[in-house]
Design an enzyme around this catalytic site. Structure first.
Site, mmCIF file in Angstrom:
data_model
loop_
_atom_site.group_PDB
_atom_site.id
_atom_site.type_symbol
_atom_site.label_atom_id
_atom_site.label_comp_id
_atom_site.label_asym_id
_atom_site.label_seq_id
_atom_site.Cartn_x
_atom_site.Cartn_y
_atom_site.Cartn_z
ATOM 1 C CE LYS A 40 -21.516 -7.064 10.851
ATOM 2 N NZ LYS A 40 -21.451 -5.666 11.132
ATOM 3 C CE1 TYR B 219 -29.697 -2.263 14.772
ATOM 4 C CE2 TYR B 219 -27.745 -3.295 13.829
ATOM 5 C CZ TYR B 219 -28.746 -2.341 13.771
ATOM 6 O OH TYR B 219 -28.792 -1.465 12.715
ATOM 7 C CG ASP C 19 -28.518 -11.835 13.176
ATOM 8 O OD1 ASP C 19 -27.535 -12.024 12.430
ATOM 9 O OD2 ASP C 19 -28.998 -10.707 13.396
#
Ligand code: HOZ
Length: 436
Positions: free
Chosen positions: A274, A151, A246
């Site tokens: 994050k 994702y 990613d």
């Protein structure tokens, strides 16, 4: 057991959830947190402190979500709070350059050697969307490869066979994404070198980029084989395709230099999020200077944002990366992750529940299946209904885990040995319940 708390009363949360659901789709601002896959009501949180979250009903939970990754040093770490407070005194947003942006960029570049230049954005989704555009602009090609179950945020071209909330809620390919947006997206199975080679042989010359989570968090924690990562690097070199890691989840989480440091593979581009925001909304993308120089205003690939490089977020990120450099939390994080993994295995075995524990450092998932989990097909062999019951058994005993089989849990540097012991006592009881 008397030392295990009872946190099953959540009447205020239930009321707030009912109210929120009338105003916000599903009562939440991001679907993964809605408890769709496990049923019941998500606790509404009032505050966080260190390794704990406190809900509106006065329950305390040991937190293994950590805001889905960023709280490497727990909630409200004093150094991070102080940095945010100092930044707030000066101003919340200028839409103009500040010294802090270059300071955070410098920290990122020093800690992640494959990144020679970096651009700040506001979320992981923005980071991956922008990286794809830049890779396409750089190569003048359209094709991209992604892996089933990975994702990369809710980017149109990447919302195919997606993990995280999309997988949890059973819509891995979303309505509302026109076929044209995904026509150039090739989806391959994770960890499968053979499919990779075949895909490159057939399409290599039109592939702008391959994007992957170098350790997957979004179908639960899935570990890459070294061969898979090496083969990816080799094929991208051979065909002039941009390799994008990613590392929104793994960056500064599995090692100071992310998964690329841990596995010794140098991607061409990296996306981050994050942790570089320490809980504030930040993302970033960066990589080889010749690729990043395609980005506007130096190059012609356009990408922009008023809140990009926001001074409060930059201050939080600088403080976070400073803490990482000062404290090197990784040996302890790894030791605690290992203790949890061994404890979960033993607890499941004592109740005769088949389980696979996948772990890289402080990122882990207990998959309720007897099949080793290496890709989406094996991840989805898990018994998700049973996972839901185990999850609630943990929650009702004060342990806050990700509310889906297809997410990773995160240990922080402020979880204590007592927290780990209490978690394992709860796990043993919650696994035993599954036989009841
Ligand atoms: N995409 C996040 C987990 N992989 C969840 C975001 C959230 O609900 O906050």
């Amino acid at each position: 057991m008397s030392s295990i708390p009872d946190t099953s009363t959540r009447t205020r949360s239930e009321r707030l959830f009912r109210h929120a659901a009338k105003l916000i789709p599903g009562g939440v601002n991001s679907p993964a947190r809605a408890f769709g896959a496990v049923g019941g009501t998500p606790p509404f949180m009032k505050r966080g402190d260190g390794a704990y979250l406190y809900d509106v009903d006065g329950n305390r939970f040991i937190d293994y979500i950590g805001s889905w990754g960023p709280h490497l040093f727990g909630h409200r770490h004093p150094v991070i709070l102080q940095a945010i407070q100092a930044a707030l005194e000066i101003g919340t947003s200028f839409g103009a350059p500040t010294e802090a942006e270059a300071e955070l960029a410098q920290c990122v570049i020093e800690m992640v050697p494959s990144i020679e230049m970096v651009r700040m954005v506001n979320s992981g989704t923005e980071a991956t969307m922008s990286a794809i555009r830049v890779a396409r602009g750089f190569t003048n090609r359209a094709g991209i490869v992604k892996f089933a179950g990975c994702y990369h945020g809710h980017v149109d071209s990447l919302l195919v066979s997606a993990g995280s909330g999309a997988l949890t809620l059973g819509c891995p390919s979303s309505p509302g994404v026109p076929a044209g947006c995904t026509a150039d997206t090739l989806v391959l199975p994770y960890n499968d070198c053979e499919s990779l080679r075949t895909a490159f042989e057939k399409n290599g010359d039109r592939l702008a980029a391959v994007i992957l989570e170098p350790v997957v968090g979004n179908m639960g924690c899935v570990v890459p084989s070294q061969e898979f990562l090496s083969e990816l690097r080799r094929l991208c070199d051979q065909y002039g395709t941009v390799l994008i890691f990613d590392e929104v989840m793994t960056g500064f989480r599995v090692a100071a230099g992310g998964a690329q440091e841990l596995f010794g593979i140098r991607p061409d581009m990296t996306t981050l999020g994050k942790i570089i925001g320490a809980g504030m909304p930040v993302g970033a993308y960066g990589g080889r200077a010749d690729i990043m120089e395609c980005v506007s205003p130096v190059g012609k690939v356009y990408q922009a944002g008023t809140l990009s490089g926001n001074p409060v977020a930059m201050a939080a990120g600088i403080a976070m990366l400073g803490l990482i450099r000062d404290q090197n939390p990784y040996p302890r994080l790894d030791a605690m992750g290992a203790k949890l993994a061994e404890g979960f295995r033993a607890a499941a075995a004592s109740a005769n529940i088949p389980v696979q524990i996948n772990r890289v450092g402080s990122m882990l998932t207990a998959f309720l299946t007897s099949t080793p989990v290496v890709d989406l097909a094996s991840a989805t062999s898990s018994d998700t209904a049973r996972f839901g019951r185990w999850f609630h058994g943990m929650l009702n005993r004060g342990v806050y885990l990700p509310c889906s089989q297809f997410e990773a849990m995160f240990v922080s540097a402020v979880h204590s040995d007592e927290d780990i012991a209490a978690t394992l006592a709860s796990a043993k009881a919650a696994f035993a319940d599954l036989n009841g």
